[in-house]
Every structure is written in structure tokens, then in C-alpha cells.
Design a protein around this motif. Structure first.
Motif, short mmCIF file in Angstrom:
data_model
loop_
_atom_site.label_atom_id
_atom_site.label_comp_id
_atom_site.label_asym_id
_atom_site.label_seq_id
_atom_site.Cartn_x
_atom_site.Cartn_y
_atom_site.Cartn_z
N GLU A 40 20.24 4.83 -6.04
CA GLU A 40 19.05 4.27 -5.38
C GLU A 40 19.27 2.83 -4.96
O GLU A 40 18.80 2.40 -3.90
CB GLU A 40 17.84 4.36 -6.32
N PHE A 41 20.00 2.07 -5.75
CA PHE A 41 20.21 0.66 -5.46
C PHE A 41 21.60 0.36 -4.89
O PHE A 41 21.95 -0.80 -4.71
CB PHE A 41 19.94 -0.18 -6.71
N ARG A 105 17.42 -2.67 -20.09
CA ARG A 105 17.95 -3.98 -19.68
C ARG A 105 18.90 -3.82 -18.49
O ARG A 105 18.84 -4.57 -17.52
CB ARG A 105 18.68 -4.64 -20.84
N ALA A 106 19.78 -2.83 -18.56
CA ALA A 106 20.75 -2.61 -17.49
C ALA A 106 20.07 -2.15 -16.20
O ALA A 106 20.44 -2.58 -15.11
CB ALA A 106 21.80 -1.58 -17.94
N VAL A 110 20.00 -3.95 -12.43
CA VAL A 110 20.32 -3.28 -11.17
C VAL A 110 19.16 -3.43 -10.17
O VAL A 110 19.37 -3.65 -8.98
CB VAL A 110 20.66 -1.78 -11.40
N ALA A 111 17.94 -3.30 -10.67
CA ALA A 111 16.76 -3.40 -9.80
C ALA A 111 16.47 -4.83 -9.36
O ALA A 111 15.69 -5.04 -8.42
CB ALA A 111 15.54 -2.82 -10.52
N ASP A 112 17.07 -5.81 -10.01
CA ASP A 112 16.89 -7.22 -9.66
C ASP A 112 17.79 -7.54 -8.48
O ASP A 112 18.93 -7.98 -8.64
CB ASP A 112 17.24 -8.09 -10.87
N PRO A 121 7.85 -3.41 -6.69
CA PRO A 121 8.37 -2.40 -5.77
C PRO A 121 9.73 -1.83 -6.21
O PRO A 121 9.99 -0.64 -6.06
CB PRO A 121 8.48 -3.13 -4.43
N ALA A 122 10.60 -2.69 -6.77
CA ALA A 122 11.89 -2.21 -7.27
C ALA A 122 11.69 -1.29 -8.47
O ALA A 122 12.35 -0.25 -8.59
CB ALA A 122 12.79 -3.38 -7.64
#
Length: 172
Positions: A40-41, A105-106, A110-112, A121-122
Motif C-alpha cells: 500500500e505504501f 510501531r513499524a 511506514v505510514a509516516d 488518512p494514512a
């Protein structure tokens, strides 16, 4: 909460973890979740962030198996989930959230996407790829930002995860 409501909530928790719908929670479900988030990212599995997601997923699986895989077959049946994991979720949801911490946390990392923290939204994107209905994913993601700063901190997501997992028994 009556028995029917409790069963519905437990079934929803079980389905969340049973990513492939096999009727069992196993290591592959956690790997599938990790792959979905990375895809997704656009994060490579061999990158530092990708390896952290897979390592966190494995730690989460090991924690889940440790509390629920009673027969040692390396998979958690719905019955094992209800009698093992659900009881522990109910008794100590914060402890269960701690088992999930490395994975969460991981995933947050990734979403950051801009280095300032994951946004609602992430987070909604993460929830959708993990099987949450789109309209619910948006609503839940907005609720994760409890301090209203536009970013979702690790403590916020852990508290939300513990609350989600904290299913009370009908007689509680």
C-alpha cells in the motif's frame, strides 16, 4: 453485553486476525498483513522499514501463538482464540497491545510518509488494506488522533488497539 453481542465482537476480532479467511490464525496471516501494508505504501520488503514490519509481524504472531495455540499446531483456531486470546484480551488488553507494539510501531513508521508522524488518512489506508470497510476505516482513523494534532502517535494507536481488543464477557 449479551452472549450474542459478545460472540459477534469475538468473531470480528478473530476475522481481523484471520487475514486469509482460512478459519485459523497463523503465521501466514501476519505475513499477509505485513505484505499488504508494505504494498500500500510502496515500501520494499528488504528495506529497513520493510524488515521492521516483517519482524514486528513475526513478534506479534509469536505472542499470539504463545497465549492461544494450546495444541501447538502453529495455528490458532476460533475456539482457541475464544478460550485463550479473547480471555487474555479481556483480562489485560494493555498486555496484548504490548505484544502488538513492534508491529504497530513499524506500521506507523511506514505510514509516516513525511517524517512528521502518521496522519489519519494514512492510518485509514492501513486499516483498509487490513480488511476494514472504507467508511469505517476513515472514521476509526480520525478517532486515533486523540490529541487532535493531525498525527497519530504510537501511544494513541496502542491505546486504541487495547480498547478494541478489550472485549468484555457477557457476564462481566
Amino acid at each position: 453485553m449479551d452472549s450474542a453481542e459478545y460472540e459477534r465482537k469475538i468473531a470480528a476480532r478473530f476475522a481481523t486476525f484471520d487475514q486469509d479467511g482460512s478459519g485459523f490464525i497463523d503465521r501466514e496471516d501476519f505475513s499477509t498483513a505485513a505484505k499488504a501494508v508494505l504494498a500500500e505504501f510502496g515500501t520494499a520488503a528488504r528495506s529497513e522499514k520493510g524488515q521492521a514490519v516483517f519482524g514486528g509481524a513475526e513478534a506479534f504472531w509469536q505472542g499470539m501463538a504463545g497465549i492461544a495455540d494450546v495444541d501447538g499446531d502453529q495455528r490458532v483456531s476460533r475456539e482457541e482464540f475464544i478460550t485463550g486470546a479473547a480471555k487474555r484480551l479481556r483480562d489485560n488488553p494493555q498486555r496484548f497491545a504490548e505484544i502488538a507494539r513492534p508491529f504497530l510501531r513499524a506500521v506507523i513508521a511506514v505510514a509516516d510518509e513525511d517524517g512528521l508522524g502518521a496522519t489519519p488518512p494514512a492510518a485509514a489506508r492501513v486499516l483498509r488494506v487490513l480488511g476494514t470497510a472504507p467508511e469505517l476505516a476513515e472514521q476509526v482513523a480520525l478517532g486515533l488522533d486523540t490529541d487532535g494534532d493531525g498525527r497519530i502517535a504510537e501511544d494513541e494507536i496502542l491505546a486504541a488497539f487495547a480498547a478494541y481488543c478489550g472485549v468484555e464477557a457477557p457476564d462481566a
